[in-house]
Design an enzyme around this catalytic site. Sequence first.
Site, short mmCIF file in Angstrom:
data_model
loop_
_atom_site.label_atom_id
_atom_site.label_comp_id
_atom_site.label_asym_id
_atom_site.label_seq_id
_atom_site.Cartn_x
_atom_site.Cartn_y
_atom_site.Cartn_z
N GLY A 194 7.70 -19.37 21.93
CA GLY A 194 8.33 -17.68 22.51
C GLY A 194 8.39 -17.94 20.57
O GLY A 194 8.21 -18.43 19.93
N GLY A 197 12.92 -17.48 16.83
CA GLY A 197 14.47 -16.50 16.95
C GLY A 197 15.01 -16.20 18.44
O GLY A 197 15.95 -16.21 19.15
N GLU A 417 4.80 3.23 30.59
CA GLU A 417 4.28 1.91 30.88
C GLU A 417 4.49 2.77 32.55
O GLU A 417 3.68 2.08 33.43
CB GLU A 417 5.27 1.47 30.74
CG GLU A 417 5.14 0.12 29.56
CD GLU A 417 4.03 0.06 28.41
OE1 GLU A 417 3.00 -0.04 30.06
OE2 GLU A 417 3.54 -0.13 27.51
N HIS A 420 0.99 4.43 33.16
CA HIS A 420 -0.10 3.05 33.17
C HIS A 420 0.51 2.70 34.83
O HIS A 420 -0.76 2.50 35.69
CB HIS A 420 -0.11 1.32 32.98
CG HIS A 420 -0.12 2.13 30.88
ND1 HIS A 420 -1.68 2.45 31.63
CD2 HIS A 420 0.01 1.87 30.33
CE1 HIS A 420 -1.63 2.03 30.00
NE2 HIS A 420 -0.62 2.34 29.39
N ASP A 492 -4.70 0.92 24.25
CA ASP A 492 -5.34 1.32 25.14
C ASP A 492 -6.79 2.24 25.29
O ASP A 492 -7.55 2.45 26.05
CB ASP A 492 -4.49 2.53 26.15
CG ASP A 492 -2.77 2.02 26.31
OD1 ASP A 492 -2.91 1.21 26.57
OD2 ASP A 492 -2.31 2.53 26.24
P1 ADP Z 1 13.85 -20.21 17.02
O1 ADP Z 1 13.84 -21.86 17.29
O2 ADP Z 1 13.36 -19.80 19.07
O3 ADP Z 1 12.89 -19.52 16.32
P2 ADP Z 1 16.69 -20.81 17.24
O4 ADP Z 1 16.74 -21.58 17.83
O5 ADP Z 1 16.41 -21.13 15.83
O6 ADP Z 1 15.02 -19.94 18.03
O7 ADP Z 1 17.00 -19.76 17.14
C1 ADP Z 1 18.31 -19.18 16.00
C2 ADP Z 1 19.94 -18.88 16.49
O8 ADP Z 1 19.17 -17.96 17.61
C3 ADP Z 1 20.38 -19.66 17.23
O9 ADP Z 1 21.24 -20.82 16.14
C4 ADP Z 1 21.67 -18.89 17.97
O10 ADP Z 1 22.63 -18.75 17.35
C5 ADP Z 1 20.68 -18.16 18.13
N1 ADP Z 1 19.82 -17.48 19.46
C6 ADP Z 1 18.69 -18.18 19.88
N2 ADP Z 1 18.69 -17.52 20.73
C7 ADP Z 1 20.02 -18.01 21.45
C8 ADP Z 1 20.11 -18.22 23.12
N3 ADP Z 1 19.19 -17.91 24.18
N4 ADP Z 1 21.44 -18.33 23.66
C9 ADP Z 1 22.73 -18.36 21.99
N5 ADP Z 1 22.20 -17.64 20.67
C10 ADP Z 1 21.19 -18.26 20.66
ZN ZN Z 2 -0.02 1.76 27.70
#
Ligand code: ADP
Ligand code: ZN
Length: 601
Positions: A194, A197, A417, A420, A492
């Site tokens: 993913g 963040g 979209e 499409h 596209d």
């Molecule tokens: P990644 O590891 O995917 O880069 P992180 O786990 O470090 O992302 O996410 C950073 C911060 O964003 C987390 O510490 C949290 O505070 C917030 N966060 C991200 N996703 C969520 C979620 N699904 N629910 C609650 N907080 C989230």
């Molecule tokens: Zn398109």
Amino acid sequence: MKDKRSLILWIIVIGALFIFVQLTYKYQFEKELSYSEFKNYLKQGTIRSVKIRSDLIRGKFINPETQSEENFKTVTVPDLKLVEDMDNAGVSYQGEPEKGWLSALLANLAPLIIFIVLWFFMIKQMQGGGKQVFAFGRSRAKLQSTKQSKTTFADVAGCDEAKEELQEIIEFLKNPAKFQKLGGKIPKGVLLVGQSGTGKTLLAKAIAGEAAVPFFSSSGSEFVEMFVGVGASRVRDLFEQGRKSAPCLLFVDEIDAVGRHRFAGMGGGHDEREQTLNQLLVEMDGFDTKEGVILLAATNRPDVLDRALLRPGRFDRHIVVPVPDLKSREEILKVHARHIKLNQKVDFSVIAKRTPGMVGADLANLINESALLAARRNKEAVEMIELEEAIERIIAGPERRSCVISEKEKKIIAYHESGHALVAKLIPNSEPIHKISIIPRGMALGYTIQLPTEDKYLRTQAEIVDKVTALLGGRAAEKLIFNDVTTGAQNDLLLATDFAQRMVCEYGMSEKIGPLTLRKREEEVFLGKDIMTREKMYSESTAREIDEEVKRIIEECFSRAEKIIKENISSLHSLAKKLIEREILTGEEVEKYIKKDETAN
Ligand code: ADP
Ligand code: ZN
């Protein structure tokens, strides 16, 4: 252990410096005399004391130029009369033992050692912000005991599918013995995929928290170091730590830093990375899930990972942590607002609607910003205004981590979209629509996924023409609704043009050109996988004809797409509206909205 090592290293540094200073001090203030000069001074009686080594004579003398006592040295010459002369001059003399080879070596190497140590020091400073200067070779995996890590699934909002899939691993970590008895097969390695963040690290922590096992986290970038071998030893240490405290969870963030496809990009392999990767593979193969250790890794680029990492018995389980949709965004906002005072009028569903494209980290940041704003204004609680302002700050601010989209852009993307999807739905030869989304992913702002019902090895001309028409549906919709086009359709157009070009040049599907193949197959060149060469095998006039044919195909397809959309404009509107509201539509839903419209017509 770490402290002991750095202590020893510090002692070496200080010792080397000490020796160096001593030596330079001694040498600097020794005047070099020739042997005859020395003999002269001896006769003149200005020599005070002498130390004799087989190769060197050192001592003190009164320098006639300065009239002060100075050190001197001179290289020894075989001289049987030396002792006699010294006795005559009344000089005190003594023999000096030969220096041991070790001290001689040290004396010679001292500057070099100091240089290396200082250089190392500087590199570490640059890399690690100055922390743990001499702790190299050790994994920097941080042990987070269960008492510290109270993160649970309650802290992770949205991504329900991922949570569900990870449930099994929690059960296993809670009681590995039970699983063994039942003979269940637990994956050794799980890859969380993913965008950054989206909460991959958070999920990993939550698993450890739920299962109440230790959590060791580490990052792939820490494994790729300046020195060959350091990364590999860090990997070894990480696994060693894991085995010692099993059952436990090991987490490697940014695994792509290590696990990049070995030939990806220019320049080919990277020795250190390859060693580290090999060590990782060895460790993964070497441990048994029976030991109760599970390796979790995160990446946002699964496509660049080395295949070897993805083989069965390694990271054979992939779990996608998606960019949150509308509902998940609302939940994430609520999770982060738990510890914040809110005005009763705050409605997170409104905020969630205004933040498409934001990931968990952005939303956490949003809540934080709004609280800061409210505090600055001496308010009792956070109100809608602060939240709205925080959105703007995050969109415009320097910390723009992900691609955040404005209300107007969202509308354009939705129509694009829908265009499409609508065209794809209404042309005869098209694959069923699986999903439309206007949540940005990677480079694309929105996407429409079509999945084939069966594997296909041959395509008919009609199928390709329909494909190109569907590709152009996005732009056609934009043009019809907004009377303008955007840059969003670039990909596209690229694909459509490529298809058209192949029809003309490779598949012989243009009547004007005839059934010829006009270009060589693309070949890999040695520099890297991404660079392809194409060789022309035709004249300028043929080139012009090809261009005309490609243009004709594209134009015909485009007007066909326009026609389809015009005839079904109300379907387009209802589809786009739903898409703006829900952001993701499944294939069945798309069908529903289009069908409904047809019966209404
Ligand atoms: P990644 O590891 O995917 O880069 P992180 O786990 O470090 O992302 O996410 C950073 C911060 O964003 C987390 O510490 C949290 O505070 C917030 N966060 C991200 N996703 C969520 C979620 N699904 N629910 C609650 N907080 C989230
Ligand atoms: Zn398109």
